[in-house]
Structure formats: structure tokens, C-alpha cells
Design an enzyme around this catalytic site. Structure first.
Site, PDB file in Angstrom:
ATOM      1  N   SER A 173       3.657  -4.455  11.621  1.00 47.45           N
ATOM      2  CA  SER A 173       4.964  -4.480  10.959  1.00 47.45           C
ATOM      3  C   SER A 173       5.470  -3.096  10.582  1.00 47.45           C
ATOM      4  O   SER A 173       6.660  -2.918  10.336  1.00 47.45           O
ATOM      5  CB  SER A 173       4.917  -5.368   9.711  1.00 47.45           C
ATOM      6  OG  SER A 173       4.067  -4.788   8.740  1.00 47.45           O
TER       7      SER A 173
ATOM      8  N   LYS B 295       4.795  -1.947   3.023  1.00 45.86           N
ATOM      9  CA  LYS B 295       6.218  -1.944   3.371  1.00 45.86           C
ATOM     10  C   LYS B 295       6.848  -0.647   2.882  1.00 45.86           C
ATOM     11  O   LYS B 295       6.233   0.142   2.170  1.00 45.86           O
ATOM     12  CB  LYS B 295       6.937  -3.136   2.737  1.00 45.86           C
ATOM     13  CG  LYS B 295       6.374  -4.502   3.136  1.00 45.86           C
ATOM     14  CD  LYS B 295       6.489  -4.766   4.619  1.00 45.86           C
ATOM     15  CE  LYS B 295       5.856  -6.080   5.019  1.00 45.86           C
ATOM     16  NZ  LYS B 295       5.896  -6.330   6.470  1.00 45.86           N
TER      17      LYS B 295
END
Length: 306
Positions: free
Chosen positions: A166, A214
Site C-alpha cells: 500500500s 500510511k
């Protein structure tokens, strides 16, 4: 005349006899007989205490009836003051009193053996360790180590491993990251920070309590929107040099206004990232720390570019 002379001579002779007799009686009184029946030691002369100096030294007679040791000399005193030289002063050379050697007690063999045994017992006691105390020491040391490790993990730093794609192309699968937790104790996350966080709720296979990596996009109070794959903050397009064009997902998202304690996070690989677009904004408590360094693999080791 002749008779008178004879009488005078006779008187003189009688006076001479009486004088001699008186002298003998005084000598007999001054020298009493030894009635002990035993041989006395060498004679000593008694100290004259009449207040007049009788001589520098006197000797006292030993009347114990037994042979005495070597003669001891006492100092003659007049009115409590020394009138003669002290015994040691006669042998004094250069005006110094000679040292008197002290006799040290001789320790017999049995006492030495006992002392050696006591010393050996003390050494044996010191050498032996109490097992209970030893175990308690190990338990205390391990407990202290665990507590320190927990404190460090909770407030200082942690090491995490990247699992997934990701965050490509910034991070790769199996990268290990040094995460600085202490930095957010007195400061707040900033835009562009790569953070380790929890999700506010479960989404599919993603559990809320798992750790995720993230990037911070929106800050508290801001409005975040997406148009054709580009992010806008309060209506202004956000420059994102860390996004590769082949990683950008062409999509739109309606504006989302963040609360005073909310952050909007996204993955750099927009086509394959579960982030705030799907789970919603994060609370400040959901952000654990900032990823600062890559520590593995060695060929990628270094500071993470924001």
C-alpha cells in the site's frame, strides 16, 4: 696533786668507756637482728625522708625472706621533688630517652589453627550463594528489563515491519522501520508524515487494532476532497511528488471536513490501499508514531523521504 691527776684520768677513762658503750648501743638499735630465720636478699638502704638530702640514691632492704631480683633503685626526694638524676638519665646519650622494647605475646599453635579455621569458614560462607537470593535477583533483573522494554516501546520507539504494497514506491514489503514515538508526545503529526496507526473500525480483513503504515494528508479542521485522482485541501490541489502516475487511482471523493482531533491518511499506492477513503478519519490517539528510518534491508537503510 698526784691523786687529783689520777682521779681525772680515771674520770676520763670512765667517760671514754661510757661513750664507747653508748655508741655500741646506738649501733645495736640501728641494726636490728634478722629474726625471720631465712636469708634475706642483698641489703638496701632506706630512703631518707627527713627532709634533708641523704645522697643521690638509696637502697631498700628486701625483708620478704626470699631471694629478690636485681636491685631496684629509687629516686631520693626532698619535699616531693627529685633531688637526684633519674635512672635513665645516667645512660642517656645525646639527651634522648632510650626506647623501651615492648614484649609481644606469643601465640601458640592451637590459637593459630583456630584463627585459620575461622578465616576459612568465613571465606566458605562468602563463596556460597544463597539460592533463594540468587533466584530473586534474576527475577528482579528480568522484571526490570521487561518494564524498561515496555516503557521504551510505549513512549520512545518501536521497530515495525511493512506487510503489503500500500505504500509503494516509498516503502516495500518486508521493510523494517524505526518508528519514533516520543516525537508526538509534545508535538502533533504534520502533513506528509509517514505514520504507524490503528484504524477506527474493522473494514473487511483489516482489524482496527492492527498496525498500519500510511501518510498524513489532511490535518484537523481542514476539508479534504479528491477529483480525478488528485487531492484537494480546502479547494487547493495538493502537490504529491511521492506519487507515481501509475500508482494514482482515477476517482472522485466528496469533500470531508475534519474535526479538531481528526486526521486524514492515505497510502502512496492509491490503487491498492485501504485508508481514510474507506475507514474514515483517524483520531489523534490512533496515531502511534512517526516512521523515520529504514533499518532493513541494509541496501535501503537510511532516512525515509517525505
Amino acid at each position: 696533786m698526784t691523786d687529783l691527776t689520777n682521779d681525772n684520768r680515771g674520770g676520763a677513762a670512765e667517760e671514754s668507756c661510757e661513750f664507747e658503750e653508748s655508741q655500741e648501743s646506738r649501733e645495736s638499735r640501728e641494726e636490728p637482728e634478722d629474726t625471720s630465720g631465712q636469708a634475706s636478699g642483698p641489703e638496701t638502704r632506706e630512703e631518707d625522708t627527713s627532709g634533708q638530702a641523704s645522697g643521690p640514691e638509696t637502697r631498700k632492704e628486701d625483708t620478704s625472706g626470699q631471694a629478690s631480683g636485681p636491685e631496684t633503685w629509687e629516686e631520693d626526694t626532698i619535699d616531693g621533688q627529685a633531688s637526684g638524676p633519674a635512672p635513665w638519665e645516667e645512660d642517656d646519650i645525646d639527651g634522648q630517652v632510650p626506647e623501651i622494647a615492648s614484649e609481644k605475646p606469643v601465640r601458640d599453635g592451637e590459637k593459630d589453627k583456630k584463627d585459620n579455621k575461622d578465616n576459612k569458614d568465613k571465606k566458605d560462607k562468602k563463596g556460597k550463594k544463597d539460592p533463594v537470593r540468587e533466584v530473586a535477583s534474576w527475577v528482579f533483573t528480568l522484571s526490570l528489563a521487561v518494564i524498561i522494554a515496555l516503557l521504551i516501546r510505549s513512549f520512545v520507539f518501536i521497530i515495525v515491519q511493512v506487510d503489503g504494497s500500500s505504500m509503494r514506491d516509498t516503502l516495500h514489503d518486508e521493510n523494517r522501520l524505526f518508528v519514533w514515538r516520543a516525537g508526538y508526545i509534545f508535538d502533533s503529526p504534520q502533513r506528509g508524515d509517514i505514520v504507524i496507526c490503528h484504524y477506527p473500525r474493522n473494514v473487511g480483513t483489516h482489524k482496527a487494532n492492527d498496525n498500519y503504515v500510511k501518510r498524513v494528508i489532511g490535518l484537523p479542521g481542514e476539508t479534504v476532497s479528491i477529483s480525478k485522482g488528485y487531492v484537494y485541501i480546502n479547494g487547493d490541489r495538493l502537490e504529491e511528488p511521492y506519487i507515481s502516475e501509475n500508482r494514482r487511482k482515477i476517482e472522485d471523493m466528496q469533500p470531508v471536513t475534519l474535526g479538531e482531533d481528526e486526521y486524514f491518511v492515505m497510502g502512496d499506492n492509491r490503487i491498492n490501499s485501504t485508508d481514510s477513503r474507506y475507514v474514515g478519519p483517524l483520531k489523534r490517539d490512533d496515531i502511534l508514531g512517526k516512521a523515520v528510518f529504514k533499518v532493513w534491508p541494509f541496501d535501503e537503510m537510511g532516512r525515509i523521504e517525505e
